[in-house]
Enzyme design. Structure first.
Site, PDB file in Angstrom:
ATOM      1  N   TYR A  49      -9.882   2.916 -21.179  1.00 40.16           N
ATOM      2  CA  TYR A  49      -8.973   3.869 -20.515  1.00 40.16           C
ATOM      3  C   TYR A  49      -9.755   4.964 -19.771  1.00 40.16           C
ATOM      4  CZ  TYR A  49      -5.358   2.040 -23.783  1.00 40.16           C
ATOM      5  OH  TYR A  49      -4.507   1.252 -24.521  1.00 40.16           O
ATOM      6  N   LYS A 229       3.837   6.252 -24.146  1.00 43.51           N
ATOM      7  CA  LYS A 229       3.020   7.089 -23.271  1.00 43.51           C
ATOM      8  C   LYS A 229       3.924   7.941 -22.397  1.00 43.51           C
ATOM      9  CE  LYS A 229       1.387   7.603 -18.864  1.00 43.51           C
ATOM     10  NZ  LYS A 229       2.129   7.546 -17.578  1.00 43.51           N
ATOM     11  N   ARG A 235       9.453  14.754 -21.940  1.00 42.19           N
ATOM     12  CA  ARG A 235       9.556  13.385 -22.475  1.00 42.19           C
ATOM     13  C   ARG A 235       8.762  13.226 -23.761  1.00 42.19           C
ATOM     14  NH1 ARG A 235       8.912   9.826 -16.953  1.00 42.19           N
ATOM     15  NH2 ARG A 235      11.023  10.174 -16.149  1.00 42.19           N
ATOM     16  N   ASN A 239      10.621  11.856 -26.964  1.00 46.45           N
ATOM     17  CA  ASN A 239      10.180  10.632 -27.645  1.00 46.45           C
ATOM     18  C   ASN A 239       9.883  10.867 -29.126  1.00 46.45           C
ATOM     19  OD1 ASN A 239      10.448   9.451 -25.169  1.00 46.45           O
ATOM     20  ND2 ASN A 239       8.260   9.246 -24.762  1.00 46.45           N
TER      21      ASN A 239
HETATM   22  P1  A2P Z   1       5.731   9.318 -17.596  1.00 46.77           P
HETATM   23  O1  A2P Z   1       4.336   9.249 -18.156  1.00 46.77           O
HETATM   24  O2  A2P Z   1       5.768   9.777 -16.176  1.00 46.77           O
HETATM   25  O3  A2P Z   1       6.671  10.094 -18.481  1.00 46.77           O
HETATM   26  P2  A2P Z   1       5.202   2.545 -22.245  1.00 46.77           P
HETATM   27  O4  A2P Z   1       4.792   3.522 -23.286  1.00 46.77           O
HETATM   28  O5  A2P Z   1       6.115   1.466 -22.694  1.00 46.77           O
HETATM   29  O6  A2P Z   1       3.995   1.963 -21.514  1.00 46.77           O
HETATM   30  O7  A2P Z   1       6.059   3.338 -21.136  1.00 46.77           O
HETATM   31  C1  A2P Z   1       5.470   4.368 -20.416  1.00 46.77           C
HETATM   32  C2  A2P Z   1       6.262   4.618 -19.147  1.00 46.77           C
HETATM   33  O8  A2P Z   1       7.560   5.121 -19.494  1.00 46.77           O
HETATM   34  C3  A2P Z   1       5.612   5.640 -18.293  1.00 46.77           C
HETATM   35  O9  A2P Z   1       5.855   5.282 -16.947  1.00 46.77           O
HETATM   36  C4  A2P Z   1       6.327   6.947 -18.654  1.00 46.77           C
HETATM   37  O10 A2P Z   1       6.321   7.814 -17.530  1.00 46.77           O
HETATM   38  C5  A2P Z   1       7.719   6.452 -18.978  1.00 46.77           C
HETATM   39  N1  A2P Z   1       8.384   7.246 -20.041  1.00 46.77           N
HETATM   40  C6  A2P Z   1       7.890   7.619 -21.225  1.00 46.77           C
HETATM   41  N2  A2P Z   1       8.787   8.279 -21.962  1.00 46.77           N
HETATM   42  C7  A2P Z   1       9.917   8.347 -21.212  1.00 46.77           C
HETATM   43  C8  A2P Z   1      11.211   8.902 -21.428  1.00 46.77           C
HETATM   44  N3  A2P Z   1      11.531   9.536 -22.561  1.00 46.77           N
HETATM   45  N4  A2P Z   1      12.125   8.774 -20.432  1.00 46.77           N
HETATM   46  C9  A2P Z   1      11.815   8.133 -19.279  1.00 46.77           C
HETATM   47  N5  A2P Z   1      10.609   7.576 -19.033  1.00 46.77           N
HETATM   48  C10 A2P Z   1       9.668   7.676 -19.977  1.00 46.77           C
END
Ligand code: A2P
Length: 272
Positions: A49, A229, A235, A239
């Site tokens: 990363y 992430k 967010r 989360n």
């Molecule tokens: P961002 O970093 O701009 O918030 P995963 O963990 O499955 O890979 O998903 C990560 C993606 O989901 C990222 O694009 C992140 O964008 C977005 N994301 C993370 N938490 C949320 C949330 N609570 N609502 C909408 N999008 C989210």
């Protein structure tokens, strides 16, 4: 507040942590510090990363003690092999500026290289040397896990794999259950692709929560460790706020039908 999941090696891991894939090194400092301030107590990074320095700096900025925060990193495909993997763990420790990792994972089995058994031996040695409290794997299929156990006598206590409502890994989860392996989900939101699913949206409206919260709740009720992430503070907080509602059996059945059989990431049998 965040439950801990016990591992078969006697250690444990917070069930919900912060994932930092695709977070640039300079942004990682702020995101990790924000997340720890919001209540996260686990961060999952990887050598590939390119943000281990930022993660370490964010942890330092938080002011939290080393024992308060669970740190995971991963050994990349170019570091398979006994000596290479041990050197890679030391390099990660140096970039993170900590003396011990809580968990080090083999990032991918990369079966074409046929070196993951040597790499596993190296991680077991790293644990014996005190460089890591736990060691495990990522993206391993049942055949790879079985081979580790057969050739080293030690089954990994945790396997971090792609897992979300569109790719639920029912078979692999059953294998994990049978062998006492904890399932950890990477891209638990399908890299965001599951957030727009209409069924998830309906369930979310019913509970007055967001789609992301429904998906994370689904993981938690399945017993998965999750590492969503986000680089946005709002967010990050949202989360983490997934312990105040419960999905019903009927909602679980609806989500079970969202399986597509399609990964968003690479196939572990051919990647690397
Ligand atoms: P961002 O970093 O701009 O918030 P995963 O963990 O499955 O890979 O998903 C990560 C993606 O989901 C990222 O694009 C992140 O964008 C977005 N994301 C993370 N938490 C949320 C949330 N609570 N609502 C909408 N999008 C989210």
């Amino acid at each position: 507040m965040i439950p801990s999941i016990s591992l078969s090696d006697g250690m444990s891991i917070p069930q919900l942590g912060l994932g930092v894939w695709q977070v640039p090194d300079d942004v990682a400092i702020t995101v990790v510090a924000d997340a720890l301030a919001a209540g996260y107590r686990s961060v999952d990074t990887a050598a590939i990363y390119g943000n281990e320095r930022g993660v370490g700096a964010g942890f330092a900025r938080s002011g939290l003690g080393r024992d308060a925060v669970h740190l995971t990193t991963k050994v990349w495909n170019s570091d398979h092999g006994y000596d290479e993997a041990l050197a890679a763990v030391r390099a990660s420790l140096s970039r993170l500026a900590v003396e011990q990792l809580d968990l080090v994972l083999i990032h991918w089995p990369a079966p074409a290289q046929d070196r993951y058994v040597d790499t596993w031996q190296a991680l077991l040695q790293a644990r014996a040397d005190g460089l890591a409290r736990s060691v495990g794997v990522s993206n391993f299929q049942p055949a790879h896990l079985t081979r580790l156990a057969d050739e080293t006598g030690e089954m990994p206590p945790i396997n971090q794999v792609e897992l979300h409502p569109h790719f639920q890994q029912a078979g692999l989860r059953a294998f994990h259950r049978e062998h006492g392996i904890v399932t950890e989900a990477w891209s638990p939101l399908g890299q965001g692709s599951v957030l727009g699913d209409p069924v998830i949206g309906e369930i979310a409206s019913g509970h007055g929560v967001s789609p992301a919260q429904v998906i994370l709740r689904w993981h938690l009720q399945l017993g998965n460790v999750v590492i969503p992430k986000s680089v946005q503070v709002e967010r990050l907080r949202q989360n983490l706020d997934v312990f105040g509602f419960e999905l019903s059996a009927e909602e679980f059945a609806r989500i079970a039908r969202l399986e597509t059989g399609k990964r968003v990431g690479p196939d572990p049998d051919t990647f690397g």
